[in-house]
Structures are given as C-alpha cells and as structure tokens.
Motif scaffolding. Structure first.
Motif, short mmCIF file in Angstrom:
data_model
loop_
_atom_site.label_atom_id
_atom_site.label_comp_id
_atom_site.label_asym_id
_atom_site.label_seq_id
_atom_site.Cartn_x
_atom_site.Cartn_y
_atom_site.Cartn_z
N GLY A 1 15.55 19.24 -1.34
CA GLY A 1 15.74 20.27 -2.35
C GLY A 1 15.03 19.90 -3.64
O GLY A 1 15.06 18.73 -4.05
N VAL A 2 14.38 20.87 -4.29
CA VAL A 2 13.68 20.61 -5.55
C VAL A 2 13.98 21.73 -6.55
O VAL A 2 14.13 22.89 -6.18
N SER A 3 14.09 21.35 -7.80
CA SER A 3 14.26 22.33 -8.87
C SER A 3 12.90 22.57 -9.53
O SER A 3 11.87 22.21 -8.98
N TRP A 4 12.90 23.16 -10.73
CA TRP A 4 11.65 23.40 -11.42
C TRP A 4 11.76 22.93 -12.87
O TRP A 4 12.81 22.49 -13.32
N GLY A 5 10.64 23.04 -13.59
CA GLY A 5 10.56 22.55 -14.96
C GLY A 5 9.28 21.75 -15.13
O GLY A 5 8.61 21.42 -14.14
N THR A 6 8.94 21.41 -16.35
CA THR A 6 7.67 20.72 -16.59
C THR A 6 7.67 19.30 -16.00
O THR A 6 6.62 18.82 -15.53
N THR A 7 8.81 18.64 -15.97
CA THR A 7 8.87 17.31 -15.36
C THR A 7 8.68 17.40 -13.86
O THR A 7 7.97 16.59 -13.25
N MET A 8 9.29 18.42 -13.24
CA MET A 8 9.10 18.61 -11.80
C MET A 8 7.67 19.01 -11.49
O MET A 8 7.13 18.67 -10.43
N GLN A 9 7.03 19.70 -12.40
CA GLN A 9 5.63 20.05 -12.23
C GLN A 9 4.76 18.78 -12.24
O GLN A 9 3.82 18.64 -11.44
N ALA A 10 5.09 17.84 -13.16
CA ALA A 10 4.37 16.57 -13.22
C ALA A 10 4.60 15.77 -11.94
O ALA A 10 3.70 15.07 -11.46
N PHE A 11 5.77 15.87 -11.38
CA PHE A 11 6.11 15.22 -10.10
C PHE A 11 5.29 15.82 -8.97
O PHE A 11 4.59 15.11 -8.24
N ALA A 12 5.33 17.14 -8.83
CA ALA A 12 4.63 17.81 -7.73
C ALA A 12 3.13 17.57 -7.78
O ALA A 12 2.47 17.42 -6.75
N GLY A 13 2.58 17.51 -9.00
CA GLY A 13 1.14 17.34 -9.15
C GLY A 13 0.63 15.98 -8.73
O GLY A 13 -0.58 15.79 -8.57
N GLN A 14 1.53 15.01 -8.54
CA GLN A 14 1.11 13.66 -8.18
C GLN A 14 1.50 13.27 -6.75
O GLN A 14 1.24 12.14 -6.32
N VAL A 15 2.10 14.19 -6.03
CA VAL A 15 2.46 13.91 -4.63
C VAL A 15 1.19 13.72 -3.80
O VAL A 15 0.26 14.51 -3.89
N LYS A 16 1.17 12.65 -3.03
CA LYS A 16 0.04 12.38 -2.14
C LYS A 16 0.36 12.90 -0.74
O LYS A 16 1.52 13.05 -0.38
N ARG A 17 -0.65 13.17 0.03
CA ARG A 17 -0.45 13.67 1.39
C ARG A 17 0.30 12.64 2.23
O ARG A 17 0.02 11.45 2.17
N HIS A 18 1.26 13.13 2.98
CA HIS A 18 2.15 12.25 3.74
C HIS A 18 2.45 12.92 5.08
O HIS A 18 2.77 14.11 5.12
N GLY A 19 2.36 12.17 6.15
CA GLY A 19 2.57 12.75 7.48
C GLY A 19 4.03 12.84 7.87
O GLY A 19 4.44 12.22 8.85
N ALA A 20 4.83 13.56 7.11
CA ALA A 20 6.25 13.71 7.44
C ALA A 20 6.41 14.61 8.67
O ALA A 20 5.66 15.56 8.86
N GLN A 21 7.41 14.30 9.49
CA GLN A 21 7.66 15.06 10.72
C GLN A 21 8.81 16.05 10.50
O GLN A 21 9.91 15.65 10.11
N ASN A 22 8.54 17.32 10.77
CA ASN A 22 9.59 18.36 10.72
C ASN A 22 10.35 18.38 9.40
O ASN A 22 11.57 18.52 9.37
N MET A 23 9.62 18.25 8.31
CA MET A 23 10.25 18.25 6.98
C MET A 23 10.32 19.66 6.43
O MET A 23 9.46 20.50 6.69
N THR A 24 11.37 19.91 5.66
CA THR A 24 11.56 21.20 5.00
C THR A 24 11.75 20.96 3.51
O THR A 24 12.45 20.02 3.10
N VAL A 25 11.13 21.79 2.69
CA VAL A 25 11.32 21.74 1.23
C VAL A 25 11.94 23.06 0.80
O VAL A 25 11.44 24.14 1.15
N VAL A 26 13.01 22.98 0.03
CA VAL A 26 13.71 24.20 -0.38
C VAL A 26 13.95 24.21 -1.88
O VAL A 26 14.28 23.18 -2.48
N GLN A 27 13.75 25.35 -2.48
CA GLN A 27 13.97 25.53 -3.91
C GLN A 27 15.47 25.61 -4.18
O GLN A 27 16.20 26.33 -3.51
N LEU A 28 15.94 24.86 -5.17
CA LEU A 28 17.37 24.76 -5.44
C LEU A 28 17.92 25.89 -6.29
O LEU A 28 19.13 26.18 -6.25
N ASN A 29 17.07 26.52 -7.11
CA ASN A 29 17.56 27.56 -8.02
C ASN A 29 16.45 28.57 -8.31
O ASN A 29 15.26 28.24 -8.21
#
Length: 318
Positions: free
Chosen positions: A115-143
């Motif tokens: 689960g992820v929320s939003w905001g400028t700090t979360m934007q800084a987080f998302a912008g630095q995520v590197k590609r990762h071979g996760a299996q069957n992962m789901t990302v859901v917006q919290l609000n």
C-alpha cells in the motif's frame, strides 16, 4: 541524465580501483590523470547511477546508535535516520526516498501487496525506485488523491510508477481524498471496483506513507479540500498533521469525527495494525505531526532525518 558509454567506462574503472583494489583517491587521480576532487565526483556519480551499490550488513539489526535509541524509546520495529547537515529540504527529501527504496527492497517477497499513499515525499520515493523482478506483486493506493484545484497531487502516478518498476499490478483510487458529506462517500465506496481496491489496501501487510503537517500551506489545503474557515476550526481543535488524508491532533487521534466520515481511504486503525506500517517523513515543519503519530502508535517503522530524530529524543528527556 544517463551517462554516455565512454563515461560509464571511466566510472566503472574508478569504482573498481577504489572499492575492489583499495587504491586511495590520490592514487586513482594519478592513474586516471584527473584531479582528486574529480575522483570523488566520479565515485559519487557511480553511486548515483547504480554502478556502485553499497550494502552494510548490520548483525544487530538495530542500525546506528541514534536509530537504536529511537527504536527503544518509541517501541518501533525499525528506524532509518538519514543525514541532515542543514541542506535544503529537497535534498533531505531525496535521501528519505532513497532510504525508503532500500527498505522496500528488503521487504519484497513473492505475492506481496504493497500500500502507498501520496505527497511530495512519496513522489521522491517513487522517482528513485529501481526495476525489481518481484513475483505476483500488487501495489494499491491507500487514499483518494484527486485535487479540487490545479494543484497536482500525483497520487495515481506514484502508485503506477512503483507498480511499473516492480512489474506489479497497480490498483488506483482516482477519487477525491475528502468529499462533501458521508452519504456521497458511502455511494462512492459502494462501487464494486472501489470497494475491491479499498479492501486490498486494508489487507496489504506493508504500507509506505508520509506524514503531512497541517496548516494553511498543507498539501490538502493547496488541493482545495478546505476553506479558510475550516482550516481555522481544525487548528483550533488541535490539528497538527495528516496521515493518509486523516487529520490528527497532538495525541495522534482523529481531530474531527465528522471530517473523518467524509474521508476516502484506509482508516488509521487499519493502518497501525499492518506488519510493516512505514512512515517516511522529515523536515522541521513535520516535527509536531511525526511526534503525534508516535504518540498514537500509528506506525511501527520510521524513516526520518537526523534533526527530527534528535528533537524526538530530546523531548522525551525533558
């Protein structure tokens, strides 16, 4: 900007000479015919572009002395403190994002729902995520996060970006964070797809979110969710911050029950029960809100900056 091929070659050479062969920066400067500060810049660039990845194995799992103190004082599962030597907030925010990415990579398992929320700090987080071979992962917006004004919250973009980098399915909430009345909220969340997404958010064992300060310059206010009079009333009632668009008072409790009944997203009680409820927040203006979140035990993991960490510990010793 991504380095060119020739630049990558010299970055790799400098990194190998320094990290694998143990040469000093002065020796590397002589070998590569550049200045010593130039070597330092090459090594930093190599780190910035992922050519060098530094991993520190902590046998205790408690981190630095400062991190261990915070864990013990506030009963937290994990704390990460990033440096703060008086730099601009944007630099601190980038460090918070980097630390969040590193922690998330440690928590990734097959079939994870994040689960992820939003905001400028979360934007800084998302912008630095590197590609990762996760299996069957789901990302859901919290609000919900659609702004009523021209202000862009980037809410759906954050969840979508993280989903893309982790090859995960993103579930979004393209809705306002706060609606006019409880009846409107009930009508919205009764929609089958929205109800499914909210249920995913509740079930997610890992949640990354930021903590916002509350005032006339708050993100929620800039997004036009409140009139000035409403902000006045909330501040008079003790509002100090927000977590997933839920306005909290100094004790980490819901500030306005009527406002909370109009807010779309995960409840704070649902958030605090997660295996990893990770708050990512720093900057001097966030201190009262972070302290409130700790008092309310709204998260069990904290990623923050050095100034905030020292202030939190100092307040417990006074």
């Amino acid at each position: 900007m991504k380095p060119e091929f020739d630049e990558i070659s010299i970055l790799v050479e400098a990194a190998r000479l320094y990290y694998e062969h143990g040469l000093s920066q002065q020796q590397i400067a002589h070998k590569l015919k550049v200045s010593r500060p130039g070597v330092s810049r090459l090594l930093q660039t190599a780190r910035d572009h992922g050519i060098v990845s530094i991993k520190i194995n902590d046998p205790t799992g408690r981190g630095t002395h400062l991190e261990a103190q915070l864990m013990e004082t506030f009963g937290l599962k994990k704390v990460v403190v990033v440096p703060d030597s008086g730099e601009d907030y944007q630099i601190i925010q980038k460090r918070l994002g980097q630390a969040a990415v590193q922690l998330l990579d440690e928590l990734i398992v097959d079939d994870l729902t994040l689960g992820v929320s939003w905001g400028t700090t979360m934007q800084a987080f998302a912008g630095q995520v590197k590609r990762h071979g996760a299996q069957n992962m789901t990302v859901v917006q919290l609000n919900g996060g659609i702004s009523r004004a021209e202000y862009d919250t980037h809410a759906s973009e954050i969840a979508r970006t993280i989903g893309e980098k982790y090859s995960a399915i993103p579930y979004l909430l393209p809705l306002p964070a706060i609606v006019d009345n409880p009846a409107v909220k009930q009508a919205i969340i009764s929609d089958k797809q929205i109800a499914y997404t909210l249920n995913l958010a509740r079930q997610a064992p890992v949640a990354f979110f930021t903590i916002g300060s509350f005032g006339y310059e708050s993100v929620l206010v800039k997004a036009d969710y409140f009139e000035t009079a409403e902000v006045d009333n909330l501040l008079a009632d003790g509002a100090v911050g927000d977590i997933c668009s839920r306005i909290i008072n100094n004790e980490g409790k819901i500030c306005s029950v009527s406002l909370d009944a109009r807010t779309i997203g995960i409840d704070l009680e649902e958030l605090k029960d997660k295996s990893h409820a990770v708050a990512v927040a720093g900057g001097k203006d966030k201190l009262p809100a972070i302290r409130a979140g700790l008092r309310g035990r709204l998260f069990n993991t904290l990623i923050t900056d050095e100034w905030i960490a020292n202030q939190l510990l100092q307040s417990t010793n006074e």
